[in-house]
Each structure stands twice: as structure tokens, then as C-alpha cells.
Design a protein around this motif. Structure first.
Motif, PDB file in Angstrom:
ATOM      1  N   VAL A 209      38.133  64.831  20.217  1.00  0.00           N
ATOM      2  CA  VAL A 209      38.249  63.437  20.626  1.00  0.00           C
ATOM      3  C   VAL A 209      38.286  62.611  19.349  1.00  0.00           C
ATOM      4  CG1 VAL A 209      37.206  61.522  21.894  1.00  0.00           C
ATOM      5  CG2 VAL A 209      37.035  63.855  22.792  1.00  0.00           C
ATOM      6  N   LEU A 210      39.412  61.992  19.081  1.00  0.00           N
ATOM      7  CA  LEU A 210      39.658  61.317  17.807  1.00  0.00           C
ATOM      8  C   LEU A 210      39.599  59.808  17.980  1.00  0.00           C
ATOM      9  CD1 LEU A 210      40.553  61.532  14.806  1.00  0.00           C
ATOM     10  CD2 LEU A 210      42.918  61.510  15.627  1.00  0.00           C
ATOM     11  N   PHE A 211      38.691  59.163  17.225  1.00  0.00           N
ATOM     12  CA  PHE A 211      38.534  57.706  17.299  1.00  0.00           C
ATOM     13  C   PHE A 211      38.172  57.210  15.902  1.00  0.00           C
ATOM     14  CE2 PHE A 211      36.338  54.157  20.058  1.00  0.00           C
ATOM     15  CZ  PHE A 211      37.211  53.218  19.542  1.00  0.00           C
ATOM     16  N   THR A 212      39.145  57.267  14.991  1.00  0.00           N
ATOM     17  CA  THR A 212      38.955  56.780  13.635  1.00  0.00           C
ATOM     18  C   THR A 212      39.991  55.698  13.345  1.00  0.00           C
ATOM     19  OG1 THR A 212      40.435  58.422  12.628  1.00  0.00           O
ATOM     20  CG2 THR A 212      38.109  59.031  12.872  1.00  0.00           C
ATOM     21  N   ARG A 213      39.780  54.965  12.254  1.00  0.00           N
ATOM     22  CA  ARG A 213      40.704  53.890  11.886  1.00  0.00           C
ATOM     23  C   ARG A 213      40.914  53.866  10.374  1.00  0.00           C
ATOM     24  NH1 ARG A 213      40.617  48.642   9.998  1.00  0.00           N
ATOM     25  NH2 ARG A 213      42.249  47.264  10.829  1.00  0.00           N
ATOM     26  N   ARG A 214      42.118  54.217   9.961  1.00  0.00           N
ATOM     27  CA  ARG A 214      42.562  54.104   8.575  1.00  0.00           C
ATOM     28  C   ARG A 214      41.592  54.752   7.577  1.00  0.00           C
ATOM     29  NH1 ARG A 214      47.048  51.187   9.071  1.00  0.00           N
ATOM     30  NH2 ARG A 214      47.164  49.442  10.536  1.00  0.00           N
ATOM     31  N   LEU A 215      41.028  55.884   7.936  1.00  0.00           N
ATOM     32  CA  LEU A 215      40.213  56.613   6.975  1.00  0.00           C
ATOM     33  C   LEU A 215      41.103  57.127   5.842  1.00  0.00           C
ATOM     34  CD1 LEU A 215      37.751  58.708   9.186  1.00  0.00           C
ATOM     35  CD2 LEU A 215      37.463  56.414   8.235  1.00  0.00           C
TER      36      LEU A 215
ATOM     37  N   ALA B 163      43.692  67.632  22.477  1.00  0.00           N
ATOM     38  CA  ALA B 163      43.160  66.450  21.797  1.00  0.00           C
ATOM     39  C   ALA B 163      43.260  65.224  22.693  1.00  0.00           C
ATOM     40  CB  ALA B 163      43.908  66.202  20.489  1.00  0.00           C
ATOM     41  N   VAL B 164      42.279  64.349  22.510  1.00  0.00           N
ATOM     42  CA  VAL B 164      42.257  63.032  23.152  1.00  0.00           C
ATOM     43  C   VAL B 164      42.133  61.998  22.043  1.00  0.00           C
ATOM     44  CG1 VAL B 164      40.864  61.466  24.567  1.00  0.00           C
ATOM     45  CG2 VAL B 164      41.277  63.807  25.343  1.00  0.00           C
ATOM     46  N   GLY B 165      43.074  61.059  21.979  1.00  0.00           N
ATOM     47  CA  GLY B 165      43.047  59.995  20.981  1.00  0.00           C
ATOM     48  C   GLY B 165      42.701  58.672  21.617  1.00  0.00           C
ATOM     49  N   ILE B 166      41.814  57.931  20.979  1.00  0.00           N
ATOM     50  CA  ILE B 166      41.346  56.652  21.502  1.00  0.00           C
ATOM     51  C   ILE B 166      41.672  55.527  20.529  1.00  0.00           C
ATOM     52  CG2 ILE B 166      39.318  55.325  22.237  1.00  0.00           C
ATOM     53  CD1 ILE B 166      37.962  57.955  22.974  1.00  0.00           C
ATOM     54  N   ARG B 167      42.278  54.475  21.051  1.00  0.00           N
ATOM     55  CA  ARG B 167      42.517  53.196  20.371  1.00  0.00           C
ATOM     56  C   ARG B 167      43.133  53.372  18.976  1.00  0.00           C
ATOM     57  NH1 ARG B 167      43.186  47.988  22.213  1.00  0.00           N
ATOM     58  NH2 ARG B 167      42.281  46.437  20.847  1.00  0.00           N
ATOM     59  N   THR B 168      42.321  53.287  17.929  1.00  0.00           N
ATOM     60  CA  THR B 168      42.832  53.311  16.557  1.00  0.00           C
ATOM     61  C   THR B 168      43.204  54.707  16.076  1.00  0.00           C
ATOM     62  OG1 THR B 168      40.522  53.321  15.843  1.00  0.00           O
ATOM     63  CG2 THR B 168      41.664  51.198  15.827  1.00  0.00           C
ATOM     64  N   ALA B 169      43.128  55.708  16.956  1.00  0.00           N
ATOM     65  CA  ALA B 169      43.621  57.041  16.581  1.00  0.00           C
ATOM     66  C   ALA B 169      45.102  57.002  16.250  1.00  0.00           C
ATOM     67  CB  ALA B 169      43.360  58.033  17.713  1.00  0.00           C
TER      68      ALA B 169
ATOM     69  N   THR C 268      37.189  61.087  31.070  1.00  0.00           N
ATOM     70  CA  THR C 268      36.641  62.351  31.563  1.00  0.00           C
ATOM     71  C   THR C 268      37.752  63.230  32.118  1.00  0.00           C
ATOM     72  OG1 THR C 268      34.557  61.238  32.120  1.00  0.00           O
ATOM     73  CG2 THR C 268      34.979  63.373  33.150  1.00  0.00           C
ATOM     74  N   ASN C 269      38.599  62.645  32.966  1.00  0.00           N
ATOM     75  CA  ASN C 269      39.712  63.402  33.533  1.00  0.00           C
ATOM     76  C   ASN C 269      40.634  63.935  32.439  1.00  0.00           C
ATOM     77  OD1 ASN C 269      38.738  62.768  36.073  1.00  0.00           O
ATOM     78  ND2 ASN C 269      40.264  61.199  36.494  1.00  0.00           N
ATOM     79  N   ALA C 270      40.867  63.112  31.408  1.00  0.00           N
ATOM     80  CA  ALA C 270      41.774  63.509  30.330  1.00  0.00           C
ATOM     81  C   ALA C 270      41.221  64.699  29.555  1.00  0.00           C
ATOM     82  CB  ALA C 270      42.025  62.330  29.396  1.00  0.00           C
ATOM     83  N   ILE C 271      39.925  64.696  29.305  1.00  0.00           N
ATOM     84  CA  ILE C 271      39.316  65.815  28.579  1.00  0.00           C
ATOM     85  C   ILE C 271      39.518  67.117  29.349  1.00  0.00           C
ATOM     86  CG2 ILE C 271      37.076  66.794  27.927  1.00  0.00           C
ATOM     87  CD1 ILE C 271      36.302  63.849  27.147  1.00  0.00           C
ATOM     88  N   TYR C 272      39.271  67.077  30.649  1.00  0.00           N
ATOM     89  CA  TYR C 272      39.472  68.294  31.441  1.00  0.00           C
ATOM     90  C   TYR C 272      40.957  68.664  31.508  1.00  0.00           C
ATOM     91  CZ  TYR C 272      34.656  68.843  32.948  1.00  0.00           C
ATOM     92  OH  TYR C 272      33.309  69.087  32.969  1.00  0.00           O
ATOM     93  N   TRP C 273      41.829  67.673  31.598  1.00  0.00           N
ATOM     94  CA  TRP C 273      43.255  67.969  31.726  1.00  0.00           C
ATOM     95  C   TRP C 273      43.810  68.621  30.462  1.00  0.00           C
ATOM     96  CZ3 TRP C 273      47.796  66.397  29.286  1.00  0.00           C
ATOM     97  CH2 TRP C 273      48.986  66.764  29.929  1.00  0.00           C
ATOM     98  N   VAL C 274      43.472  68.082  29.298  1.00  0.00           N
ATOM     99  CA  VAL C 274      44.013  68.689  28.071  1.00  0.00           C
ATOM    100  C   VAL C 274      43.456  70.095  27.873  1.00  0.00           C
ATOM    101  CG1 VAL C 274      44.411  66.461  26.945  1.00  0.00           C
ATOM    102  CG2 VAL C 274      42.264  67.688  26.520  1.00  0.00           C
ATOM    103  N   CYS C 275      42.280  70.368  28.433  1.00  0.00           N
ATOM    104  CA  CYS C 275      41.686  71.703  28.351  1.00  0.00           C
ATOM    105  C   CYS C 275      42.134  72.614  29.498  1.00  0.00           C
ATOM    106  CB  CYS C 275      40.163  71.597  28.346  1.00  0.00           C
ATOM    107  SG  CYS C 275      39.490  70.826  26.847  1.00  0.00           S
TER     108      CYS C 275
END
Length: 263
Positions: free
Chosen positions: A106-112, A132-138, A250-257
Motif C-alpha cells: 500500500v503506497l502513500f508517499t509524496r515526492r520522496l 499494489a494499492v496506490g493512494i492519493r500522492t502515490a 478494503t475491497n481493493a486490497i482483497y481484489w489485488v490479492c
């Protein structure tokens, strides 16, 4: 007794604060009743307990606090275990060895600004076609890998509209029957709407966000190197108070897996 009665998954109301975690109690909030989780008794765990690697480094959106809360919620209600790779600075992201044993990043970083082996470890993860699940600034997670957005998520991040234009989040016609949006109900997000004009042709858009005069995709899926990925440009701290958003994650985590959501 339901877990809602035993745990702290209710947030701000107009008159009081009920059952907040210490991390999220400090978040700013408006004087409205915040919709949140109608948590039922925890379902039986799946045959294989999922393990996540939560990669955090988006200070602007309080990713550490939001992902810590998400980890607690997923473990309490679904038995999901989470390892944390939380950035200490723009150039220091420890804990990425957890990618070797996780079922989903689960990736949630910004401009590292990480480089060398840490960045190569993340690139290898995606090159292997792992979930993988990417959130917002991913979409703009790493300064030294700006192509991540297009190459992996199939996105086209082009900044955002004004912060004073809260978008209404709704189902996209192409996503209405997708298992990730099962149980989703429209809501208004407090996060600015991201511009994503030219998505890859092989994405499936699940949700859209609308402000006056503009509609943009805000959540979609894709197959990358044979593996499933999900991305959403939602992820404002207020989104984590919304039942619909947490259900989609939650659904996305199970779906990608490639697993069914228990219960």
C-alpha cells in the motif's frame, strides 16, 4: 457484542468526539456529523491471512496517521497483518525489506527523494507484477521515478483543481459491477480533485469526482506485468472517516490479492 461497541472506529460529530484513536483525534475537522463505519462483528479470517507493507511518506496528507489507523482497522476486523515502511525524511525510507514477504504493497508517499537500493527494491516489486494499492500522492510518489504514475498505475497526474471545490465522489459507469465498489455510496470529499486527463487505455475506471464544470476519474484498476494494481486519487484525512472510502480500500486490497472479502 459488535466490534463497533468495543473499539474506536467512530469519529467527530457536531457536538462531541466519540471513540477516536489518539493519532486521528488531532486531525482538523468541520462542524458536521462525519459519516463513518457501521462496523459489524468481525468476519472469520480468510484461509490465508494477508500481510501488507504500508509505505508511507506523504506528510501533507498525514499518511502516517491514516495508514496506522487503517492497519488497526484491518487487523481488528479482517485479521490482516501490516508491516510499516514509514519515511523518516525525504531521503530515508526504512523498512522496505517487508516488501519481500508481503502480499500487497500500500503506497502513500509524496515526492520522496530516495535512490539506490531502496528505490530499486520498489521498482523490482512492480517489475515482478506483485499486487499494489496506490493512494492519493502515490501518483507522484518518488522524485527519482516520475514515470511510476504512467508505467504502473496508468495515470496522468496533472496537478489539481482548487481546494475550495470539494468533489462529489460517485460510481463510474464502467465500474458499477466491479467487486471493489461493492457497497459504495456517493459522498463529498474534502480533498481537492486531481486532474487525470489521459489515462492508459487498459485501465478500468471505478469512481469519478465532479466539481462544477469538471469530472475526473478518481479510482481505477489495471493489470501491470501480470499483477493487479489499484489506484485512487482520494486519500485526504477526511476520506479515511468515510465508510465508503474505507470499504473501497478494503475491497481493493482483497481484489489485488485475488481473494474474496470475508463475511
Amino acid at each position: 457484542m459488535s466490534r463497533l461497541n468495543r473499539r474506536r472506529f467512530i469519529f467527530h460529530s457536531a457536538h462531541q468526539t466519540v471513540g477516536l484513536t489518539a493519532t486521528l483525534a488531532a486531525l482538523p475537522h468541520s462542524e458536521v456529523v462525519a459519516e463513518f463505519l457501521e462496523v459489524e462483528d468481525a468476519p472469520k479470517p480468510p484461509p490465508k491471512t494477508l500481510r501488507l507493507c504500508l509505505v508511507s511518506g506523504s506528510e501533507e496528507y498525514r499518511s502516517d496517521e491514516s495508514l496506522t489507523w487503517l492497519a488497526d482497522y484491518l487487523q481488528e476486523n479482517f485479521g490482516i497483518v501490516s508491516d510499516k515502511a514509514f519515511a523518516r525524511s525525504l531521503t530515508d525510507l526504512p523498512g522496505l525489506e517487508a516488501l519481500d514477504r508481503c502480499d500487497c504493497m500500500v503506497l502513500f508517499t509524496r515526492r520522496l527523494e530516495i535512490d539506490g537500493e531502496p528505490l530499486e527494491r520498489i521498482k523490482r516489486y512492480f517489475a515482478e507484477g506483485r499486487p499494489a494499492v496506490g493512494i492519493r500522492t502515490a501518483s507522484h510518489a518518488f522524485q527519482n521515478w516520475p514515470a511510476l504514475d504512467k508505467e504502473v498505475f496508468g495515470g496522468d497526474y496533472g496537478n489539481h483543481y482548487g481546494k475550495d471545490l470539494p468533489p462529489r465522489i460517485e460510481l463510474a459507469p464502467t465500474g458499477k459491477d466491479h467487486p471493489i465498489v461493492r457497497g459504495f455510496e456517493p459522498y463529498v470529499s474534502q480533498g481537492s480533485l486531481y486532474r487525470n486527463r489521459n489515462l492508459a487505455g487498459d485501465v478500468t475506471v471505478l469512481l469519478t469526482g465532479t466539481i462544477p464544470g469538471h469530472t475526473e476519474p478518481v479510482a481505477w484498476t489495471r493489470i501491470h506485468n501480470g499483477g493487479r494494481v489499484f489506484y485512487t486519487s482520494l486519500g485526504h484525512p477526511d476520506d479515511f472517516r468515510r465508510r465508503s472510502f474505507v470499504r473501497v480500500l478494503t475491497n481493493a486490497i482483497y481484489w489485488v490479492c485475488k481473494q474474496e472479502v470475508p463475511g
